[in-house]
Design a protein around this motif. Structure first.
Motif, short mmCIF file in Angstrom:
data_model
loop_
_atom_site.label_atom_id
_atom_site.label_comp_id
_atom_site.label_asym_id
_atom_site.label_seq_id
_atom_site.Cartn_x
_atom_site.Cartn_y
_atom_site.Cartn_z
N CYS A 124 0.82 -1.20 0.00
CA CYS A 124 0.00 0.00 0.00
C CYS A 124 0.86 1.26 0.00
O CYS A 124 0.60 2.21 -0.75
CB CYS A 124 -0.93 0.00 1.21
N VAL A 125 1.88 1.27 0.85
CA VAL A 125 2.77 2.43 0.91
C VAL A 125 3.51 2.60 -0.42
O VAL A 125 3.64 3.72 -0.93
CB VAL A 125 3.78 2.28 2.06
N SER A 126 3.98 1.50 -1.00
CA SER A 126 4.70 1.57 -2.27
C SER A 126 3.80 2.08 -3.38
O SER A 126 4.23 2.85 -4.25
CB SER A 126 5.25 0.18 -2.64
N ALA A 127 2.53 1.68 -3.36
CA ALA A 127 1.60 2.15 -4.38
C ALA A 127 1.33 3.64 -4.23
O ALA A 127 1.11 4.35 -5.22
CB ALA A 127 0.29 1.36 -4.29
N ALA A 128 1.36 4.14 -2.99
CA ALA A 128 1.04 5.54 -2.75
C ALA A 128 2.21 6.47 -3.07
O ALA A 128 2.00 7.56 -3.65
CB ALA A 128 0.62 5.73 -1.30
N VAL A 129 3.43 6.08 -2.71
CA VAL A 129 4.57 6.99 -2.85
C VAL A 129 5.66 6.46 -3.78
O VAL A 129 6.63 7.17 -4.07
CB VAL A 129 5.19 7.31 -1.48
N GLY A 130 5.54 5.20 -4.19
CA GLY A 130 6.59 4.59 -5.01
C GLY A 130 7.46 3.68 -4.16
O GLY A 130 7.82 4.06 -3.04
N PRO A 131 7.79 2.51 -4.67
CA PRO A 131 8.59 1.57 -3.88
C PRO A 131 9.98 2.08 -3.54
O PRO A 131 10.52 1.79 -2.46
CB PRO A 131 8.65 0.32 -4.77
N GLY A 132 10.59 2.82 -4.44
CA GLY A 132 11.93 3.35 -4.16
C GLY A 132 11.94 4.32 -3.00
O GLY A 132 12.81 4.25 -2.13
N ARG A 133 10.97 5.23 -2.97
CA ARG A 133 10.90 6.21 -1.88
C ARG A 133 10.57 5.53 -0.56
O ARG A 133 11.11 5.90 0.49
CB ARG A 133 9.84 7.27 -2.21
N ALA A 134 9.69 4.54 -0.59
CA ALA A 134 9.35 3.82 0.64
C ALA A 134 10.57 3.09 1.20
O ALA A 134 10.82 3.10 2.41
CB ALA A 134 8.22 2.83 0.36
N HIS A 135 11.33 2.47 0.32
CA HIS A 135 12.52 1.74 0.76
C HIS A 135 13.59 2.72 1.27
O HIS A 135 14.26 2.45 2.27
CB HIS A 135 13.07 0.91 -0.40
N LEU A 136 13.73 3.85 0.59
CA LEU A 136 14.70 4.86 1.02
C LEU A 136 14.38 5.36 2.42
O LEU A 136 15.30 5.55 3.24
CB LEU A 136 14.69 6.03 0.03
N ALA A 137 13.11 5.56 2.72
CA ALA A 137 12.73 6.04 4.05
C ALA A 137 13.13 5.03 5.12
O ALA A 137 13.64 5.41 6.18
CB ALA A 137 11.22 6.29 4.09
N ALA A 138 12.93 3.74 4.85
CA ALA A 138 13.31 2.71 5.82
C ALA A 138 14.82 2.72 6.06
O ALA A 138 15.29 2.62 7.21
CB ALA A 138 12.86 1.34 5.33
N LEU A 139 15.60 2.86 4.99
CA LEU A 139 17.05 2.88 5.13
C LEU A 139 17.54 4.12 5.88
O LEU A 139 18.45 4.04 6.71
CB LEU A 139 17.70 2.81 3.75
N LEU A 140 16.93 5.26 5.61
CA LEU A 140 17.35 6.49 6.28
C LEU A 140 17.01 6.46 7.77
O LEU A 140 17.79 6.97 8.59
CB LEU A 140 16.68 7.69 5.61
N VAL A 141 15.88 5.87 8.12
CA VAL A 141 15.53 5.76 9.53
C VAL A 141 16.52 4.85 10.25
O VAL A 141 16.96 5.13 11.37
CB VAL A 141 14.08 5.25 9.69
N ALA A 142 16.89 3.74 9.61
CA ALA A 142 17.88 2.84 10.21
C ALA A 142 19.21 3.55 10.40
O ALA A 142 19.85 3.43 11.46
CB ALA A 142 18.06 1.61 9.33
N LEU A 143 19.66 4.30 9.40
CA LEU A 143 20.91 5.04 9.50
C LEU A 143 20.85 6.07 10.61
O LEU A 143 21.79 6.22 11.41
CB LEU A 143 21.23 5.71 8.16
N THR A 144 19.75 6.80 10.68
CA THR A 144 19.60 7.82 11.71
C THR A 144 19.61 7.21 13.11
O THR A 144 20.24 7.75 14.03
CB THR A 144 18.29 8.60 11.50
N ALA A 145 18.92 6.08 13.26
CA ALA A 145 18.88 5.43 14.57
C ALA A 145 20.28 4.95 14.98
O ALA A 145 20.69 5.14 16.13
CB ALA A 145 17.91 4.24 14.53
N ALA A 146 21.00 4.35 14.05
CA ALA A 146 22.35 3.88 14.35
C ALA A 146 23.27 5.05 14.69
O ALA A 146 24.06 4.98 15.65
CB ALA A 146 22.90 3.10 13.17
N ALA A 147 23.17 6.12 13.91
CA ALA A 147 24.03 7.28 14.16
C ALA A 147 23.71 7.92 15.52
O ALA A 147 24.62 8.32 16.25
CB ALA A 147 23.85 8.30 13.05
N ALA A 148 22.42 7.98 15.87
CA ALA A 148 22.04 8.57 17.15
C ALA A 148 22.59 7.75 18.32
O ALA A 148 23.14 8.32 19.28
CB ALA A 148 20.51 8.67 17.24
N VAL A 149 22.45 6.44 18.24
CA VAL A 149 22.99 5.58 19.30
C VAL A 149 24.50 5.73 19.38
O VAL A 149 25.08 5.81 20.47
CB VAL A 149 22.59 4.11 19.04
#
Length: 223
Positions: free
Chosen positions: A72-97
């Protein structure tokens, strides 16, 4: 993009799947870092231990959603953007820790060289440790992006590949993470503070390339 990042962040926090890598990182630091140890050695260990944690967080963020929700998310915003958001959140969480850990280790460590003969300025050492930590967070994100969906779908293959790649990224000569960490260790022996700017830049480039590949393949492969 802000809404996507907020959505992925909420998924990560509410899932509580971040607890195992966080606890593992704390355990690593509890074993490998003690108050009063040479500051650059401790900061090098802090940075190196973050790399597999960052890769693990990527796997968590990428696999957090049920297949239907991801579609559903991929259909709404595009699969590439949805995947990019997941990767950026993971990077941000790791960097914050990593940043929090680096600050804590900087404060509790002894600002001296490995032989305890030469004083090492605490603030520059902390800055160098922070750069090394960010380099490891970036490279860990790259490892995670290349060892999970959409590149590797089977858990039986993806997890061993992630662990092996994370290990190689830390110990292999030529790796930006290895260069950043070994620079801190070498600086501890001589009592000088290196700034791992080149390893950080290389890690950023490699991570950008890995994310681009993963997002491009996400657009071509269904969950």
């Amino acid at each position: 993009m802000t809404a996507l990042l907020s959505y992925q962040t909420a998924l990560l926090v509410r899932s509580q799947r971040w607890l195992p890598p966080f606890i593992l990182y704390v355990a690593f630091l509890g074993i490998g870092v003690q108050g009063g140890q040479p500051i650059l050695d401790s900061l090098g260990f802090t940075a190196a231990a973050l790399l597999p944690v960052a890769a693990w967080l990527v796997r968590i963020c990428v696999t957090n959603e049920p297949t239907a929700a991801r579609s559903c998310v991929s259909a709404a915003v595009g699969p590439g953007r949805a995947h990019l958001a997941a990767l950026l959140v993971a990077l941000t969480a790791a960097a914050a820790v990593g940043v929090v850990a680096t600050v804590a280790v900087t404060l509790i460590s002894d600002p001296v060289s490995a032989d305890h003969e030469t004083r090492v300025p605490r603030l520059p050492a902390g800055a160098a440790g922070l750069l090394a930590t960010l380099a490891c967070a970036l490279l860990g994100t790259a490892v995670g992006a290349l060892t999970t969906w959409p590149l590797l779908r089977s858990t039986g293959r993806a997890v061993p590949a992630m662990l092996l790649a994370a290990l190689l990224a830390v110990v292999a000569t030529g790796s930006p993470a290895h260069a950043a960490v070994s620079g801190l260790v070498t600086g501890s022996r001589s009592g000088t503070v290196p700034l791992p700017l080149l390893p950080l830049a290389a890690a950023a480039l490699l991570t950008a390339a890995a994310i681009a590949v993963a997002c491009a393949l996400t657009s071509r492969r269904s969950p």
